[in-house]
Design a protein around this motif. Structure first.
Motif, PDB file in Angstrom:
ATOM      1  N   UNK A 139      14.464  -7.403  -0.438  1.00  0.00           N
ATOM      2  CA  UNK A 139      13.606  -8.581  -0.983  1.00  0.00           C
ATOM      3  C   UNK A 139      13.000  -8.137  -2.204  1.00  0.00           C
ATOM      4  N   UNK A 180       0.706  -1.751  -3.070  1.00  0.00           N
ATOM      5  CA  UNK A 180       0.225  -1.179  -1.678  1.00  0.00           C
ATOM      6  C   UNK A 180       0.208  -2.246  -0.860  1.00  0.00           C
ATOM      7  N   UNK A 181      -0.415  -3.381  -1.086  1.00  0.00           N
ATOM      8  CA  UNK A 181      -0.618  -4.484  -0.069  1.00  0.00           C
ATOM      9  C   UNK A 181       0.633  -5.029   0.174  1.00  0.00           C
ATOM     10  N   UNK A 213       2.932  -2.129   1.869  1.00  0.00           N
ATOM     11  CA  UNK A 213       2.253  -1.063   2.992  1.00  0.00           C
ATOM     12  C   UNK A 213       1.267  -1.719   3.810  1.00  0.00           C
ATOM     13  N   UNK A 214       1.075  -3.007   4.030  1.00  0.00           N
ATOM     14  CA  UNK A 214       0.330  -3.401   4.924  1.00  0.00           C
ATOM     15  C   UNK A 214       1.091  -4.471   5.760  1.00  0.00           C
ATOM     16  N   UNK A 215       0.378  -4.821   7.203  1.00  0.00           N
ATOM     17  CA  UNK A 215       0.998  -5.722   8.013  1.00  0.00           C
ATOM     18  C   UNK A 215       0.587  -7.262   7.321  1.00  0.00           C
ATOM     19  N   UNK A 216      -0.419  -7.195   6.511  1.00  0.00           N
ATOM     20  CA  UNK A 216      -0.684  -8.474   5.750  1.00  0.00           C
ATOM     21  C   UNK A 216       0.486  -8.576   4.756  1.00  0.00           C
ATOM     22  N   UNK A 231       3.568  -7.676   4.942  1.00  0.00           N
ATOM     23  CA  UNK A 231       4.629  -8.153   5.881  1.00  0.00           C
ATOM     24  C   UNK A 231       4.538  -9.647   6.362  1.00  0.00           C
ATOM     25  N   UNK A 232       3.467 -10.198   6.809  1.00  0.00           N
ATOM     26  CA  UNK A 232       2.837 -11.655   6.833  1.00  0.00           C
ATOM     27  C   UNK A 232       3.339 -12.575   5.770  1.00  0.00           C
ATOM     28  N   UNK A 234       5.743 -12.075   3.387  1.00  0.00           N
ATOM     29  CA  UNK A 234       7.050 -12.475   3.489  1.00  0.00           C
ATOM     30  C   UNK A 234       7.434 -13.233   4.676  1.00  0.00           C
ATOM     31  N   UNK A 235       6.936 -13.072   5.747  1.00  0.00           N
ATOM     32  CA  UNK A 235       7.402 -13.871   6.877  1.00  0.00           C
ATOM     33  C   UNK A 235       7.058 -15.171   6.910  1.00  0.00           C
ATOM     34  N   UNK A 245       7.535 -17.367  12.100  1.00  0.00           N
ATOM     35  CA  UNK A 245       6.487 -16.614  12.009  1.00  0.00           C
ATOM     36  C   UNK A 245       5.075 -17.046  13.068  1.00  0.00           C
ATOM     37  N   UNK A 261       1.817 -14.718  14.343  1.00  0.00           N
ATOM     38  CA  UNK A 261       1.351 -14.404  13.215  1.00  0.00           C
ATOM     39  C   UNK A 261       0.210 -15.529  12.845  1.00  0.00           C
ATOM     40  N   UNK A 262      -0.601 -15.383  12.360  1.00  0.00           N
ATOM     41  CA  UNK A 262      -1.886 -16.223  12.048  1.00  0.00           C
ATOM     42  C   UNK A 262      -1.316 -16.789  10.424  1.00  0.00           C
ATOM     43  N   UNK A 284       9.402 -16.104   0.296  1.00  0.00           N
ATOM     44  CA  UNK A 284      10.001 -15.009   1.196  1.00  0.00           C
ATOM     45  C   UNK A 284      10.842 -13.903   0.541  1.00  0.00           C
ATOM     46  N   UNK A 289      -0.347 -18.262  18.831  1.00  0.00           N
ATOM     47  CA  UNK A 289      -0.856 -16.943  19.059  1.00  0.00           C
ATOM     48  C   UNK A 289      -1.850 -16.788  20.181  1.00  0.00           C
ATOM     49  N   UNK A 333      12.843 -14.697  10.988  1.00  0.00           N
ATOM     50  CA  UNK A 333      13.011 -14.873   9.478  1.00  0.00           C
ATOM     51  C   UNK A 333      14.152 -14.054   8.846  1.00  0.00           C
ATOM     52  N   UNK A 363      15.098 -14.023   6.069  1.00  0.00           N
ATOM     53  CA  UNK A 363      14.894 -13.189   4.613  1.00  0.00           C
ATOM     54  C   UNK A 363      14.459 -11.709   5.084  1.00  0.00           C
ATOM     55  N   UNK A 364      14.002 -11.264   6.240  1.00  0.00           N
ATOM     56  CA  UNK A 364      13.611  -9.920   6.675  1.00  0.00           C
ATOM     57  C   UNK A 364      14.785  -9.171   7.335  1.00  0.00           C
ATOM     58  N   UNK A 413       7.804  -8.087  15.110  1.00  0.00           N
ATOM     59  CA  UNK A 413       6.935  -9.020  14.532  1.00  0.00           C
ATOM     60  C   UNK A 413       6.005  -9.409  15.505  1.00  0.00           C
ATOM     61  N   UNK A 427       1.759  -8.398  16.107  1.00  0.00           N
ATOM     62  CA  UNK A 427       0.935  -9.485  15.443  1.00  0.00           C
ATOM     63  C   UNK A 427      -0.642  -9.193  15.772  1.00  0.00           C
ATOM     64  N   UNK A 467      -4.604  -6.388   9.907  1.00  0.00           N
ATOM     65  CA  UNK A 467      -3.606  -6.739   9.026  1.00  0.00           C
ATOM     66  C   UNK A 467      -3.778  -5.961   7.700  1.00  0.00           C
ATOM     67  N   UNK A 505      -3.875  -2.737   8.015  1.00  0.00           N
ATOM     68  CA  UNK A 505      -3.347  -1.498   8.174  1.00  0.00           C
ATOM     69  C   UNK A 505      -1.807  -1.201   7.668  1.00  0.00           C
ATOM     70  N   UNK A 506      -1.657   0.156   7.628  1.00  0.00           N
ATOM     71  CA  UNK A 506      -0.194   0.494   7.135  1.00  0.00           C
ATOM     72  C   UNK A 506       0.793   0.491   8.584  1.00  0.00           C
ATOM     73  N   UNK A 507       1.799  -0.388   8.331  1.00  0.00           N
ATOM     74  CA  UNK A 507       2.733  -0.493   9.497  1.00  0.00           C
ATOM     75  C   UNK A 507       3.184   1.075   9.677  1.00  0.00           C
TER      76      UNK A 507
END
Lengths: 354, 502
Positions: free
Chosen positions: A28, A200-201, A204-207, A209-210, A212-213, A221, A226-227, A283, B330, B350, B352-353, B361, B365, B369, B371-373
């Motif tokens: 991506x 970084x955001x 390297x964060x779950x956010x 990833x969210x 992109x999802x 998602x 995912x919210x 995405x 959720x 998804x 594209x992932x 995922x 969840x 958010x 944090x670094x995976x």
């Protein structure tokens, strides 16, 4: 027993074996998506350096970079919105509004540093609470909402400023626009810092990833817990905050808050994001491509200006290259489309692929 | 063959078609000797049936091979070319314009015009009436299509095909959303057309329908024709054997489920306006409960209601005896409920992932958010899932789209196992996966149940439910018609209750 090799198991192995190639195509934030524009940028840079003696000078490169710093910051924020499959047309109005806000706060006697932070929070609030809530929580179309806030906030800007430019006398704010740190203009430092934070955001964060999802498949998602609406509110808050940061740079550079700034900012930012390979369907893409897109637009502007070409030509060229970039992408996609449709209907040919 | 003719009506000879690296058709052959027959085209998912039908309909062009109509080589470069030559396709989804009348739909592609601009409405309506009469359909040509039942819409599509003087009618899974009665009336029409000399190519995932309707059969496997001949030479087992290319393996039979008398998931009076009414249902830990019924019986909506998809849901959902609040997906995920939707590409994954990101995922969840995976936390989970579920992928970081349908489905299921869900809801868990992967998914569901997970699975494939479920709940028009234990659950009983009979 030759039929043994035709069992579905073998076929899935075949599909998996071709995976690395496909992976490269779909990666991506891959170089592939903005590589062409990057090469074009390098060629343009070299040609300008060789033909225009005034191009490759410290003063001009600084000029080029500070010139695109506003577009840069806004485009980075815009990338997150586009990654979710949206676009924010109201960034120009937000930029002007936060500039007015900043001038009002400074004139109330609040220290510049505090005002600067307030200004960014104000931009994020405007983006998150207006665009974010209407799009993310209530589910209205991003186009309608941001078109509405663009027009509406434009009106607020005129009312609040009485359509007058206000001088801002704050050494802190002026420093953001003009001063140097270690010999390099502050806006360039802001560009570097904002790119690093955005990278970084994003990566390297779950956010990240969210984002992109949500852009890749919002339904999937949401069904994975995912919210989605919160993610959408956040990206519109981010672009609002970026517009406010750009607003502060703008005010710092001219020493005044003008209600007339930011007119074509949204479309330029969208162009930069697109040039940088981020898909408007969401995405796919990323901020490093956007950085290349902004630099391309900036170099073209600056170079053609030095060469004495009318800035209107620069607009024409940007438009042509924008469409060409999308066209190239489409051609590449349609080549990949046969492959993609293969992937999308895997149950059909994959077993046949044994 | 009954009549010996020198040239066949329609012949597909040694057709090849590649999609990128995948050889979807590799020397497929189909020969319909003459009109007045029903020819079944069978094969597993991925055997090349759809590609073959698309080539016949002009929706795609083969890379090599020939198609002959009446012995003359033809090139269907565009769907309209095939239509003009009398090859008409009717699929599961109707292509009718819902707000136009039956007559307008029938004559849409070949309007009866008056001059350049006018349409001869009177003639259109009269001719449509004639076509409907020919099919013995008692429908008013001026009725709006939207008001028709699905099977009636299907009939209108066939009427349109007839009006185009179809010589070859392709029925591509045209029966999959019809009730048994509706299927029977559709078959009556196909037989009538057969007697009029129309050749029908019939594709259905229900073998019983194939045996009920078809005269001849062509079997595709891995993109080539492996066998062809009169259908009476085959029975269910030999046909399946020819499709799969080996002895057809019936899925492993689950050991008798011993009720623990303690419900894990309980539904009490669950309703969704317009979809499901007053559903009471229990799933015990380790139990697999099936939801049977027609398309539109409310099975998917019931699963969605439990997963929090419908804000207007009423009734009570209990988990291990405690009433829980589920107002969003959720909420359901937070309570340990997982959902594998029927539309894998539209809702399950998804695309594209990567495999890894899809697998993790749901499990991640509820992590903060910003944090670094963490690779060290994620990779063991992902590797474990890939290994235990036997998901075939080049790497955990490969794009999910590069996987076969079966492996994608395992990822859609695996993300809930990785999230350690206590209750699994599955909608059509083996749609679009090949037979080998189906068996593996059944095994995975069995293993999941054995580990104490409660499973509620909806499927329109009754044999599938019979194979994997400890108990089957049959729904009709949003209500529970019957709950059948192992011994009572038969295909006949499920069909009877599923079509609304007591």
């Amino acid at each position: 027993m030759s039929s043994i090799e035709n069992t579905p198991d073998t076929s899935t192995d075949t599909a998996a074996a071709s995976a690395p190639a496909r992976r490269r195509a779909i990666a991506w934030d891959g170089f592939a998506r903005y590589g062409a524009v990057l090469i074009l940028l390098i060629v343009l840079f070299i040609v300008l350096s060789l033909t225009q003696p005034r191009f490759f000078t410290k003063a001009n490169i600084e000029n080029l970079l500070t010139g695109v710093s506003i577009l840069w910051v806004v485009s980075l924020g815009m990338t997150f919105v586009v990654l979710t499959g949206g676009i924010d047309l109201s960034v120009g109005a937000t930029l002007a509004l936060t500039g007015i806000f900043l001038s009002k706060m400074v004139n109330l006697g609040i220290p510049g540093g505090v005002v600067f932070v307030m200004c960014i929070l104000f931009g994020a609030l405007v983006g998150g609470l207006l665009n974010g809530v209407l799009i993310g929580r209530i589910g209205l179309s991003f186009f309608v909402v941001t078109l509405g806030t663009m027009v509406g906030l434009g009106g607020v800007v005129s009312l609040w400023s009485n359509t007058r430019t206000t001088y801002v006398d704050s050494s802190f704010i002026n420093a953001i626009g003009i001063n140097r740190l270690l010999g390099i203009p502050v806006p360039i430092w802001i560009m570097v810092a904002s790119l690093l934070v955005a990278l970084y955001v994003q990566r390297s964060t779950y956010f990240g990833r969210d984002v992109y999802a949500v852009g890749g498949n919002g339904d999937a998602a949401r069904l994975s817990g995912i919210r989605v609406s919160r993610t959408l509110v956040a990206v519109y808050a981010i672009v609002g905050g970026c517009a406010a940061l750009a607003g502060a740079i703008q005010v710092g550079r001219i020493g005044a808050a003008s209600p007339e700034v930011g007119g074509d900012l949204a479309l330029n930012a969208a162009a930069a994001v697109l040039l940088g390979g981020t898909s408007f369907l969401g995405g796919v893409g990323g901020v490093s491509g956007t950085a290349v897109g902004v630099l391309f637009i900036g170099t073209l502007q600056n170079g053609l200006g030095i060469a004495g070409v009318s800035s209107f030509w620069q607009q024409v060229v940007t438009g042509v290259i924008l469409i060409a970039a999308v066209l190239i992408d489409r051609i590449r996609q349609s080549g990949a489309f046969r492959g993609r449709s293969r992937v999308l209907t895997t149950e059909q040919p994959s077993a046949a692929g044994a | 063959m009954t009549v010996a003719t020198s040239t066949a009506l329609l012949e597909v000879v040694d057709v090849h078609r590649r999609f990128g690296g995948v050889h979807a058709l590799r020397g497929a052959t189909l020969s319909i000797k003459h009109g007045g027959t029903v020819h079944a085209l069978v094969g597993e998912n991925g055997s090349g049936k759809s590609t073959m039908l698309k080539a016949l309909a002009g929706q795609l062009q083969p890379d090599a091979g020939t198609i002959r109509l009446d012995g003359e080589e033809v090139e269907f470069s565009h769907p309209t070319v095939a239509l003009r030559r009398g090859i008409v396709t009717v699929t599961q989804e109707t292509t009718l314009a819902p707000d136009l009348s039956i007559a307008e739909n029938i004559f849409m592609g070949h309007r009866m015009e008056r001059g350049r601009l006018g349409i001869r409405w009177g003639a259109t309506s009269r001719r449509a009436g004639e076509v409907l009469d020919r099919l013995h359909l008692e429908l008013d040509p001026n009725q709006i299509v939207r008001r028709l039942r699905p099977d009636q819409q299907q009939m209108v599509e066939i009427a349109r095909a007839i009006s185009m003087d179809a010589r070859v009618l392709i029925l591509d899974e045209a029966t999959s959303s019809l009730t048994d009665d509706e299927v029977e009336s559709l078959f009556a029409i196909v037989r009538r057309l057969r007697d009029d000399g129309v050749a029908t190519v019939f594709v259905s995932h229900r073998l019983s329908e194939t045996f009920a309707l078809a005269d001849e059969v062509t079997i595709l496997r891995d993109g080539s024709t492996v066998e062809a001949g009169p259908l009476e030479d085959y029975d269910r087992t030999s046909l399946l054997g020819a499709m799969v290319g080996r002895e057809h393996e019936e899925p492993p039979v689950r050991p008798e489920f011993r009720s623990s008398e303690s419900a894990l998931l309980s539904l009490r009076g669950v309703s969704v306006p317009g979809a499901v009414q007053e559903i009471d249902l229990d799933v015990e830990p380790g139990e697999i409960v099936g939801l049977a019924g027609l398309v539109g019986a409310g099975r998917s909506e019931l699963l969605g209601a439990v997963f929090g998809l419908y804000p207007d849901r009423s009734g009570e959902i209990r988990l291990a005896g405690e009433s829980i609040r589920v107002r969003s997906p959720r909420d359901a995920v937070d309570h340990g409920i997982g959902f594998v939707p029927a539309d894998r590409k539209g809702q399950g994954l998804v695309l594209t992932m990567s495999v890894r990101e899809n697998l993790i995922m749901a499990a991640s969840c509820n992590r903060p958010r910003m944090l670094r995976p963490s690779a060290s936390a994620e990779l063991p989970v992902v590797d474990h899932a890939l290994a235990t579920m036997r998901i075939r992928t080049a790497s955990p970081n490969a794009a999910i789209g590069t996987l076969s349908g079966g492996n994608q489905q395992k990822v859609a299921l695996g993300k809930w196992l990785a999230a350690e869900s206590k209750v699994l809801l599955l909608d059509e868990p083996t749609r679009g996966v090949d037979v080998g992967a189906k068996t593996e998914i059944y095994r995975l569901l069995g293993d999941a149940a054995d580990s104490g997970i409660g499973i509620l699975v909806s499927s329109s494939e009754v044999p599938e439910l019979l194979a994997i479920c400890d108990r089957i709940v049959v729904m009709f028009r949003g209500r529970v018609m019957a709950t059948l234990g192992r011994e009572e659950a038969t295909e006949a009983a499920i069909t009877r209750y599923g079509t609304g009979h007591e």
